[in-house]
Design a protein around this motif. Structure first.
Motif, mmCIF file in Angstrom:
data_model
loop_
_atom_site.group_PDB
_atom_site.id
_atom_site.type_symbol
_atom_site.label_atom_id
_atom_site.label_comp_id
_atom_site.label_asym_id
_atom_site.label_seq_id
_atom_site.Cartn_x
_atom_site.Cartn_y
_atom_site.Cartn_z
ATOM 1 N N PHE A 1 0.827 -1.209 0.000
ATOM 2 C CA PHE A 1 0.000 0.000 0.000
ATOM 3 C C PHE A 1 0.860 1.256 0.000
ATOM 4 C CE2 PHE A 1 -2.102 -3.414 2.280
ATOM 5 C CZ PHE A 1 -3.406 -3.383 1.831
ATOM 6 N N GLU B 1 0.324 3.764 1.854
ATOM 7 C CA GLU B 1 0.490 4.181 3.259
ATOM 8 C C GLU B 1 1.261 3.138 4.060
ATOM 9 O OE1 GLU B 1 -2.153 3.347 1.551
ATOM 10 O OE2 GLU B 1 -3.951 4.417 2.168
ATOM 11 N N ALA C 1 1.049 0.618 5.593
ATOM 12 C CA ALA C 1 0.183 -0.307 6.320
ATOM 13 C C ALA C 1 0.960 -1.316 7.144
ATOM 14 C CB ALA C 1 -0.776 -1.031 5.366
ATOM 15 N N LEU C 2 2.126 -0.913 7.642
ATOM 16 C CA LEU C 2 2.838 -1.779 8.592
ATOM 17 C C LEU C 2 2.091 -1.738 9.907
ATOM 18 C CD1 LEU C 2 6.490 -0.668 7.878
ATOM 19 C CD2 LEU C 2 5.286 -2.672 7.000
ATOM 20 N N PHE C 3 2.197 -2.806 10.675
ATOM 21 C CA PHE C 3 1.558 -2.810 11.984
ATOM 22 C C PHE C 3 2.472 -2.092 12.962
ATOM 23 C CE2 PHE C 3 0.159 -6.761 9.829
ATOM 24 C CZ PHE C 3 -1.137 -6.349 9.596
ATOM 25 N N PRO C 4 2.057 -0.936 13.466
ATOM 26 C CA PRO C 4 2.989 -0.125 14.265
ATOM 27 C C PRO C 4 3.373 -0.760 15.599
ATOM 28 C CG PRO C 4 0.806 0.897 14.188
ATOM 29 C CD PRO C 4 0.769 -0.273 13.260
ATOM 30 N N TRP C 5 2.575 -1.733 16.059
ATOM 31 C CA TRP C 5 2.875 -2.361 17.343
ATOM 32 C C TRP C 5 3.826 -3.542 17.184
ATOM 33 C CZ3 TRP C 5 -1.839 -1.879 15.047
ATOM 34 C CH2 TRP C 5 -2.354 -3.015 14.435
ATOM 35 N N MET C 6 4.210 -3.857 15.943
ATOM 36 C CA MET C 6 5.158 -4.953 15.736
ATOM 37 C C MET C 6 6.488 -4.371 15.272
ATOM 38 S SD MET C 6 2.972 -7.755 13.601
ATOM 39 C CE MET C 6 1.268 -8.126 14.008
ATOM 40 N N LYS D 1 8.922 -8.623 13.334
ATOM 41 C CA LYS D 1 7.597 -9.209 13.557
ATOM 42 C C LYS D 1 6.658 -8.919 12.391
ATOM 43 C CE LYS D 1 7.474 -11.545 17.283
ATOM 44 N NZ LYS D 1 7.033 -12.955 17.181
ATOM 45 N N PHE E 1 4.908 -11.906 10.283
ATOM 46 C CA PHE E 1 3.479 -12.072 10.583
ATOM 47 C C PHE E 1 2.769 -13.039 9.627
ATOM 48 C CE2 PHE E 1 -0.948 -10.088 10.859
ATOM 49 C CZ PHE E 1 -1.249 -10.728 12.044
ATOM 50 N N TYR F 1 10.629 -0.241 15.758
ATOM 51 C CA TYR F 1 9.214 -0.130 15.411
ATOM 52 C C TYR F 1 9.074 0.782 14.194
ATOM 53 C CZ TYR F 1 8.063 -2.464 19.734
ATOM 54 O OH TYR F 1 7.948 -3.403 20.727
ATOM 55 N N LYS G 1 7.507 3.373 13.559
ATOM 56 C CA LYS G 1 7.550 4.826 13.760
ATOM 57 C C LYS G 1 8.975 5.383 13.711
ATOM 58 C CE LYS G 1 8.024 4.817 18.737
ATOM 59 N NZ LYS G 1 8.584 5.698 19.694
ATOM 60 N N ARG H 1 7.569 -7.998 3.769
ATOM 61 C CA ARG H 1 6.435 -8.698 4.356
ATOM 62 C C ARG H 1 5.685 -9.502 3.297
ATOM 63 N NH1 ARG H 1 1.890 -5.172 7.452
ATOM 64 N NH2 ARG H 1 1.409 -4.464 5.369
#
Ligand SMILES: Nc1ncnc2c1ncn2[C@@H]1O[C@H](COP(=O)(O)OP(=O)(O)OP(=O)(O)O)[C@@H](O)[C@H]1O
Ligand SMILES: [Mg+2]
Lengths: 264, 269
Positions: A83, A85, A87-92, A96, A100, A132, A134, A148
């Motif tokens: 994507f 944006e 669309a990575l999971f910010p909490w991983m 990770k 995933f 992370y 961020k 990913r």
């Protein structure tokens, strides 16, 4: 040989309240296995709509989409999605995030570790393994998003303006990276962009779309050998030709915008 | 360094003023005792009441045998148990209500009716149902913690960015994986905000509940002190309540920063 992706008579109508928007109208497109196709067109011409239909996020109103001869029912890991944006999971962490998809597939731990390690190395992300999202730059984030998808060994990669938010240097870097990956892994790629230059730099085939209704305006094969030189005469010849086509649609977009302002 | 000193400036001036005021013969010490008297009472309230006797108890048990410690422990115990029960009830319900419209519509009217009732208003009913002691107090705290956590969990799940859902679906995530590894973590900032409000409410409720339904704890102690006109003990108790509240909030803040170290706006190093 059977096309890898067959898009047959696909149309998509959005109805919002009293208004109907024909986002796609009678799209027919066959994509060969291992082909790199760019969807090109101005904002609002239906590129994302078409890509999302292939991804299985939002089925077409009419028509069929076949992958390996099978109709697309839902999103799935056989069609990896990248994507704009990220669309990575910010909490991983980076690691990770890449792992995933493999964890979902319940792959053995050792295998996941090995594969993720290899991808981190390939995309020069080793130093960011435990970070992370961020803490990463846009280019780095998009590398993670690509890793990913690669982790899943999806034969198809669907990319919606993945490099649209990056500065030109990072962008060129990632384009080269993507071409390397595409050559090495023989992926079939549908890549959405509104940058003419980007499409010429990358694609085997450029599909130019019209604005409302979204139809295929022109299907252009690019025969230039890679890596392509954006300053070459041939490159610029094609660029001029495509610019004219896109400009026509862009001006139709602008006129519509004056008549009925839309969100896009 | 200077900043820290600056922070102490106003309290010190106020304390001095207070001390001065109470040495003048204008105010009755029963109405406003001197800070030194409060401090003395505080120490008395804090320190073990009996002399250390190795035959009776261990040294540590003796050290913490002061009335204040036992009261603080009793209050904290109620807050923790009530909060945990409230959270355990609110979290799954909130997750389900946030994720599923049908469940939301099923429960929402009931919640909208009960939510505006202040937990304190449940006191008569809780005493009627549970009698006196810990059960009614904990019941009230459960109610106090439940709603903030519930509302924030619902909001958290509803605000999960659709892009994460789409990304997870395209990676092949099952319903369970989606719920546990995408929706839940994505909603944690909201959930933790709810938890923090919930603990705050629980702490208010515990003090009130102790004034009415039980005969120990910090809330009970300051009300008891009033009956003997021990204003120094009342004030010492109030400061103790404030310090405990601060400690709880600091703890929640630490937990928050730890669980959200991935979140934008929180520095990691
Ligand atoms: N969910 C929706 N509801 C209503 N209209 C929509 C919806 N999604 C897209 N459209 C409309 O369909 C048309 C095509 O949108 P789409 O997002 O596919 O364009 P795009 O080519 O990807 O544009 P961009 O380059 O801005 O991403 C637009 O006119 C848009 O307004
Ligand atoms: Mg788009």
């Amino acid at each position: 040989m059977q096309p890898h992706i067959q898009i047959g008579k696909v149309s998509k109508v959005f109805s919002t309240g009293d208004r109907e928007v024909v986002a796609l109208d009678d799209i027919n497109l066959d994509v060969r296995r291992g082909e790199f196709v760019c969807l090109l067109g101005p904002s609002g011409c239906g590129k994302s709509t078409l890509l999302n239909a292939v991804a299985g996020f939002s089925p077409p109103t009419t028509g069929t989409i076949l992958v390996d001869g099978e109709p697309v029912q839902a999103p799935g890991p056989d069609r990896g999605m990248v994507f704009q944006e990220y669309a990575l999971f910010p909490w991983m962490t980076v690691e990770k995030n890449i792992a995933f998809g493999l964890e979902i597939k319940k792959k053995p731990k050792a295998q996941i570790r090995e594969k993720v390690g290899a991808l981190l190395e390939m995309l020069k992300l080793q130093d960011f393994r435990d970070r992370y999202p961020k803490d990463l730059s846009g280019g780095m984030r998009q590398r993670v998003a690509i890793a990913r998808v690669l982790a899943l060994d999806s034969p198809i990669m669907l990319m919606d303006e993945p490099f649209g938010a990056l500065d030109s240097l990072t962008r060129r870097n990632l384009q080269d990276e993507l071409l390397r990956i595409w050559t090495e892994y023989k992926k079939t790629i549908i890549f959405v962009t509104h940058s003419i230059e980007e499409s010429i730099y990358l694609a085997d085939r450029i599909v130019v779309m019209t604005y409302r209704p979204g139809k295929i305006k022109k299907d252009v094969s690019v025969a230039m050998p890679r890596s392509r030189d954006p300053s070459s005469a041939e490159f610029n010849e094609l660029k001029k030709e495509l610019s004219l086509l896109v400009m026509e649609e862009q001006s139709r977009h602008n006129q519509e915008e004056i008549k009925a302002p839309t969100a896009d | 360094m200077f900043e820290t000193l600056q922070g102490f400036l106003v309290p010190i001036v106020l304390l001095a003023l207070w001390q001065w005021l109470s040495t003048q013969a204008i105010v009755n010490p029963q109405i406003l005792p001197a800070p030194t008297a409060v401090l003395a009472k505080w120490w008395e309230y804090l320190k073990p009441q009996e002399l250390f006797d190795p035959a009776q108890s261990s040294y540590l048990a003796w050290l913490f045998s002061g009335e204040l410690i036992r009261d603080a422990y009793a209050s904290l115990y109620r807050v923790v148990v009530g909060f945990l029960v409230g959270a355990v009830l609110a979290l799954p319900l909130g997750l389900m209500m946030g994720a599923n419209d049908r469940i939301y519509k099923l429960f929402n009217p009931l919640i909208q009716v009960f939510r505006p009732i202040p937990p304190i208003a449940f006191i008569p009913l809780s005493i009627l149902w549970f009698g006196l002691g810990n059960p009614p107090a904990i019941f009230l705290i459960v109610i106090g913690a439940f709603f903030p956590i519930l509302m924030n969990t619902i909001a958290g799940v509803r605000h999960v960015d659709g892009i994460y859902i789409r990304a997870a679906r395209s990676l092949g995530a099952s319903q369970t994986t989606m719920f546990l590894r995408v929706m839940l973590p994505a909603a944690t900032p909201y959930i933790l905000t709810g938890a923090r409000i919930g603990v705050g409410t629980a702490f208010i409720v515990v003090i009130v509940a102790e004034m009415i339904a039980v005969n120990n704890g910090l809330g009970y102690r300051i009300l008891e002190a009033r009956e003997f006109f021990w204003s120094d003990k009342i004030i010492a108790g109030m400061f103790s309540i404030g310090l405990l509240g601060l400690a709880i909030d600091t703890g929640m803040n630490r937990l928050n920063n730890y669980l959200l170290k991935w979140h934008r706006g929180i520095e990691s190093n």
